[in-house]
Design a protein around this motif. Structure first.
Motif, PDB file in Angstrom:
ATOM      1  N   VAL A  61       0.837  -1.154   0.068  1.00 36.99           N
ATOM      2  CA  VAL A  61       0.013  -0.140   0.057  1.00 36.99           C
ATOM      3  C   VAL A  61       0.998   1.254   0.120  1.00 36.99           C
ATOM      4  O   VAL A  61       1.784   1.369   0.729  1.00 36.99           O
ATOM      5  CB  VAL A  61      -0.999  -0.123   1.095  1.00 36.99           C
ATOM      6  N   ILE A  62       0.528   2.194  -1.063  1.00 31.37           N
ATOM      7  CA  ILE A  62       1.341   3.179  -1.003  1.00 31.37           C
ATOM      8  C   ILE A  62       0.456   4.404  -0.318  1.00 31.37           C
ATOM      9  O   ILE A  62      -0.574   4.820  -0.642  1.00 31.37           O
ATOM     10  CB  ILE A  62       1.507   3.969  -2.348  1.00 31.37           C
ATOM     11  N   ASP A  63       1.074   5.011   0.778  1.00 29.77           N
ATOM     12  CA  ASP A  63       0.544   6.145   1.432  1.00 29.77           C
ATOM     13  C   ASP A  63       1.498   7.298   1.755  1.00 29.77           C
ATOM     14  O   ASP A  63       2.618   7.111   1.342  1.00 29.77           O
ATOM     15  CB  ASP A  63      -0.294   5.699   2.717  1.00 29.77           C
ATOM     16  N   ASP A  64       1.252   8.301   2.633  1.00 33.22           N
ATOM     17  CA  ASP A  64       2.290   9.455   2.383  1.00 33.22           C
ATOM     18  C   ASP A  64       3.466   8.894   3.527  1.00 33.22           C
ATOM     19  O   ASP A  64       4.430   9.725   3.228  1.00 33.22           O
ATOM     20  CB  ASP A  64       1.429  10.608   3.101  1.00 33.22           C
ATOM     21  N   GLN A  65       3.311   8.007   4.196  1.00 28.97           N
ATOM     22  CA  GLN A  65       4.463   7.713   4.801  1.00 28.97           C
ATOM     23  C   GLN A  65       5.505   6.621   4.244  1.00 28.97           C
ATOM     24  O   GLN A  65       6.619   6.520   4.701  1.00 28.97           O
ATOM     25  CB  GLN A  65       4.071   7.046   6.260  1.00 28.97           C
ATOM     26  N   LEU A  66       4.927   6.160   3.274  1.00 22.69           N
ATOM     27  CA  LEU A  66       5.872   4.993   2.653  1.00 22.69           C
ATOM     28  C   LEU A  66       6.946   5.702   1.919  1.00 22.69           C
ATOM     29  O   LEU A  66       6.812   6.615   0.974  1.00 22.69           O
ATOM     30  CB  LEU A  66       4.854   4.021   1.847  1.00 22.69           C
TER      31      LEU A  66
END
Length: 192
Positions: A61-66
């Protein structure tokens, strides 16, 4: 030399099938692939890449923290695949360029070019600007035999041309259409 590819198409053009096919081909040869999908796409469950014909695979999952660069440096895959790349932001696209340029890992991003209002998505905008190679995945218009280039959003089976840019959905919400049919339906709705 590794490249950043952006492969775009309308809804229902087979982008997710292609992502899954490429992942399978690498893995069948014993080559590691990292498969990513944005958190915003929850249609088949967050982190799941699924095609309309039933194929599916879990992705990262790509999120802003990755930090995709750090993960790629640690895992050292032979290829990185991105599904629904239109939902990436500028910084995430720049991470993909860094993976390609500094780690030498090819990245293939699949997504829509434009939304149902014919506006570019943020991720698509930056991929069109930064990708080494841009390729179209083609399909046919829902209403005629021309090449589909537009995404038409439906509400209760009727075309709509205004609203929020992002609304997750499949065939119940979107149709691939050519520009001529898109414009015709828009005129019928008295919007042009």
């Amino acid at each position: 030399m590794a490249k950043l590819y952006f492969r775009y198409g309308t809804m229902n053009s087979g982008k997710s099938i292609e992502v899954l096919r490429v992942a399978h081909n690498y893995e069948e040869q014993g080559k590691k692939v990292l498969l990513f999908t944005p958190a915003v796409d929850y249609r088949d469950g967050v982190g799941t890449v699924a095609s309309r014909i039933g194929m599916r695979k879990e992705g990262i999952v790509i999120d802003d923290q990755l930090d995709m660069v750090a993960l790629a440096a640690k895992e050292r895959p032979k290829c990185i695949l991105i599904d629904e790349a239109q939902f990436l932001n500028k910084q995430q696209v720049l991470q993909l360029t860094e993976i390609t340029d500094t780690l030498g890992i090819p990245v293939i991003a699949y997504g829509l070019r434009a939304d149902f209002m014919a506006q570019l998505f943020e991720g698509s905008y930056h991929l069109l600007a930064w990708a080494d190679k841009i390729e179209e995945i083609k399909t046919v218009c829902w209403y005629c035999d021309r090449k589909a280039t537009m995404n038409m959003r439906l509400e209760d089976g009727r075309p709509v041309f205004e609203g929020e840019q992002i609304q997750i959905g499949g065939n119940e919400s979107y149709l691939p259409v050519c520009r001529k049919c898109y414009s015709s339906k828009k005129k019928q709705a008295h919007i042009l």
